[in-house]
Design a protein around this motif. Structure first.
Motif, mmCIF file in Angstrom:
data_model
loop_
_atom_site.group_PDB
_atom_site.id
_atom_site.type_symbol
_atom_site.label_atom_id
_atom_site.label_comp_id
_atom_site.label_asym_id
_atom_site.label_seq_id
_atom_site.Cartn_x
_atom_site.Cartn_y
_atom_site.Cartn_z
ATOM 1 N N LEU A 99 42.174 71.581 49.073
ATOM 2 C CA LEU A 99 42.401 72.071 47.707
ATOM 3 C C LEU A 99 42.206 70.905 46.746
ATOM 4 N N HIS A 100 41.237 71.040 45.861
ATOM 5 C CA HIS A 100 40.893 69.955 44.933
ATOM 6 C C HIS A 100 41.202 70.385 43.508
ATOM 7 N N ARG A 101 41.493 69.406 42.663
ATOM 8 C CA ARG A 101 41.484 69.710 41.224
ATOM 9 C C ARG A 101 40.013 69.804 40.841
ATOM 10 N N PRO A 102 39.535 70.995 40.479
ATOM 11 C CA PRO A 102 38.082 71.157 40.343
ATOM 12 C C PRO A 102 37.526 70.386 39.145
ATOM 13 N N ARG A 103 36.779 69.317 39.467
ATOM 14 C CA ARG A 103 36.126 68.536 38.403
ATOM 15 C C ARG A 103 34.633 68.822 38.416
ATOM 16 N N THR A 104 34.167 69.386 39.539
ATOM 17 C CA THR A 104 32.729 69.602 39.700
ATOM 18 C C THR A 104 32.519 70.989 40.287
ATOM 19 N N LEU A 105 31.262 71.387 40.341
ATOM 20 C CA LEU A 105 30.902 72.668 40.960
ATOM 21 C C LEU A 105 31.378 72.705 42.412
ATOM 22 N N LEU A 106 31.253 71.570 43.101
ATOM 23 C CA LEU A 106 31.719 71.488 44.488
ATOM 24 C C LEU A 106 33.211 71.801 44.563
ATOM 25 N N GLY A 107 33.997 71.198 43.643
ATOM 26 C CA GLY A 107 35.446 71.434 43.621
ATOM 27 C C GLY A 107 35.777 72.903 43.413
ATOM 28 N N GLU A 108 35.043 73.559 42.515
ATOM 29 C CA GLU A 108 35.302 74.989 42.260
ATOM 30 C C GLU A 108 35.006 75.823 43.496
ATOM 31 N N ARG A 109 33.883 75.525 44.148
ATOM 32 C CA ARG A 109 33.513 76.290 45.352
ATOM 33 C C ARG A 109 34.566 76.129 46.444
ATOM 34 N N LEU A 110 35.036 74.899 46.606
ATOM 35 C CA LEU A 110 36.041 74.646 47.644
ATOM 36 C C LEU A 110 37.326 75.411 47.345
ATOM 37 N N ASN A 111 37.747 75.451 46.079
ATOM 38 C CA ASN A 111 38.986 76.152 45.734
ATOM 39 C C ASN A 111 38.890 77.657 45.919
ATOM 40 N N ASP A 112 37.712 78.240 45.617
ATOM 41 C CA ASP A 112 37.509 79.677 45.874
ATOM 42 C C ASP A 112 37.683 79.964 47.362
ATOM 43 N N LEU A 113 37.143 79.052 48.161
ATOM 44 C CA LEU A 113 37.224 79.184 49.620
ATOM 45 C C LEU A 113 38.679 79.160 50.085
ATOM 46 N N VAL A 114 39.483 78.293 49.453
ATOM 47 C CA VAL A 114 40.890 78.155 49.823
ATOM 48 C C VAL A 114 41.668 79.449 49.574
ATOM 49 N N MET A 115 41.498 80.040 48.400
ATOM 50 C CA MET A 115 42.238 81.263 48.072
ATOM 51 C C MET A 115 41.893 82.385 49.048
ATOM 52 N N THR A 116 40.605 82.476 49.406
ATOM 53 C CA THR A 116 40.173 83.490 50.380
ATOM 54 C C THR A 116 40.827 83.226 51.732
ATOM 55 N N THR A 117 40.848 81.948 52.131
ATOM 56 C CA THR A 117 41.435 81.578 53.430
ATOM 57 C C THR A 117 42.913 81.954 53.484
ATOM 58 N N TRP A 118 43.663 81.634 52.427
ATOM 59 C CA TRP A 118 45.103 81.910 52.414
ATOM 60 C C TRP A 118 45.399 83.394 52.605
ATOM 61 N N ALA A 119 44.554 84.238 52.027
ATOM 62 C CA ALA A 119 44.799 85.679 52.122
ATOM 63 C C ALA A 119 44.493 86.194 53.530
ATOM 64 N N GLU A 120 43.695 85.432 54.298
ATOM 65 C CA GLU A 120 43.254 85.922 55.616
ATOM 66 C C GLU A 120 44.057 85.357 56.790
ATOM 67 N N VAL A 121 44.803 84.267 56.564
ATOM 68 C CA VAL A 121 45.525 83.657 57.688
ATOM 69 C C VAL A 121 46.893 84.311 57.876
ATOM 70 N N ASP A 122 47.542 84.013 59.010
ATOM 71 C CA ASP A 122 48.862 84.579 59.295
ATOM 72 C C ASP A 122 49.976 83.763 58.659
ATOM 73 N N VAL A 123 49.791 82.441 58.627
ATOM 74 C CA VAL A 123 50.828 81.555 58.083
ATOM 75 C C VAL A 123 50.162 80.477 57.230
ATOM 76 N N VAL A 124 50.764 80.169 56.079
ATOM 77 C CA VAL A 124 50.350 78.979 55.320
ATOM 78 C C VAL A 124 51.505 77.984 55.393
#
Length: 311
Positions: A70-95
């Motif tokens: 999870l990054h503080r999005p400063r770049t396009l890369l940061g934004e893409r990574l954060n979108d990925l994180v939110m999707t992951t959290w919704a799909e896993v059993d435990v955070v």
């Protein structure tokens, strides 16, 4: 009548995502649980880019660990990574949220827990990491602060547990607590697999880790590694295999290329040697590593370059 078969606990399997601000001890914790080095650990914050899964095999369970950057999005890369994180959290059993015990709870922690509060159905566990760096009084205060943060953000912690990945303190207990939260089910990966990341990705990560060691603070985000070619050298005796790896290390500017190469190539040789030793330890095969440094100007902000480098 014998009821023994009913007392055998059912096998559980599922996904656990570790999250926390940079340097909260997520990668080291993943490695401690798996018992093998599958995630790069660097003392530079924000070095994790790929969602590498570590896999813990037990007789009663299979825990699949997802390291989410999870990054503080400063770049396009940061934004893409954060979108990925939110999707992951919704799909896993435990955070499991990691809070280093040797540091006070800060705005970064609050930001993460607030984001996590938006994911309703996923079970949440709080892990106080790095207890080997804190006094018992500090740990007690830290646990109270974590509980308070849960209350303030309306986050219900299923467990709050202090651990040390370095000393191994309470790592087994953490594994038990995580397993308890998983659904019943068969193993999802073959026994013996430690990660589902292709070997090329792991190799690229180990090269990147070696490249990050000891370089100046401005470089971490500017380094990307791609493995161009990887295969066993032909024509060799089976008892003496050699794995040929051709890899490119990308930086954004000429000046960074100079830093990475070092005086008369000394730094690049050092990086190559350190990476080769780690790769050999991981794959159990002697390695020939051919490493080249290339410039990809401002790659973190360029969608075309991001795609090329695998993001």
């Amino acid at each position: 009548m014998n009821d023994d078969h009913e007392t055998t606990p059912a096998h559980r399997s599922g996904f656990v995502s570790f999250v926390g601000r940079p340097n909260a001890g997520k990668s080291t914790l993943t490695n401690a649980l798996v018992g093998s080095k599958v995630v790069i650990t660097s003392n530079k914050p924000q070095t994790t880019r790929t969602v590498v899964r570590g896999i813990v095999h037990r007789d009663d369970a299979q825990l699949i660990l997802v390291d989410t950057p999870l990054h503080r999005p400063r770049t396009l890369l940061g934004e893409r990574l954060n979108d990925l994180v939110m999707t992951t959290w919704a799909e896993v059993d435990v955070v499991a949220v990691c809070f280093p015990a040797n540091e006070k709870i800060g705005p970064g922690d609050t930001f993460i827990v607030n984001e996590l509060a938006k994911v309703k159905r996923t079970t949440k566990i709080a892990v106080a990491t790095k207890t080997d760096l804190a006094t018992p009084e500090q740990i007690a205060e830290h646990l109270l602060a974590i509980t308070e943060l849960g209350r303030a953000t309306n986050t219900e912690w299923a467990q709050v547990i202090p651990v040390s990945s370095v000393s191994g303190d309470q790592i087994d207990l953490l594994a038990d607590l995580l397993v308890e939260q998983l659904p019943e089910g068969p193993p999802l990966y073959p026994d013996g697999d430690l990660t589902d990341a292709p070997e090329e990705i792991l190799v690229a990560e180990l090269i990147r880790e070696a490249a990050l060691e000891g370089v100046r603070d401005e470089l971490p985000h500017s380094i990307a590694v791609t493995v161009e070619e990887m295969g066993l050298r032909e024509g060799r005796d089976e008892s003496k295999p050699l794995l040929d790896i051709y890899a490119s290390l990308y930086v954004e500017r000429d000046s960074q290329k100079g830093i990475m190469i070092g005086h008369k190539g000394a730094r690049l040789r050092e990086v190559g040697k350190a990476a080769r030793q780690q790769i050999e330890a991981l794959l159990g095969t002697p390695v020939y590593l051919d490493l080249h440094i290339k410039i990809a100007k401002d790659w973190q902000r360029d969608p075309r370059q991001l795609r090329k480098l695998g993001f």
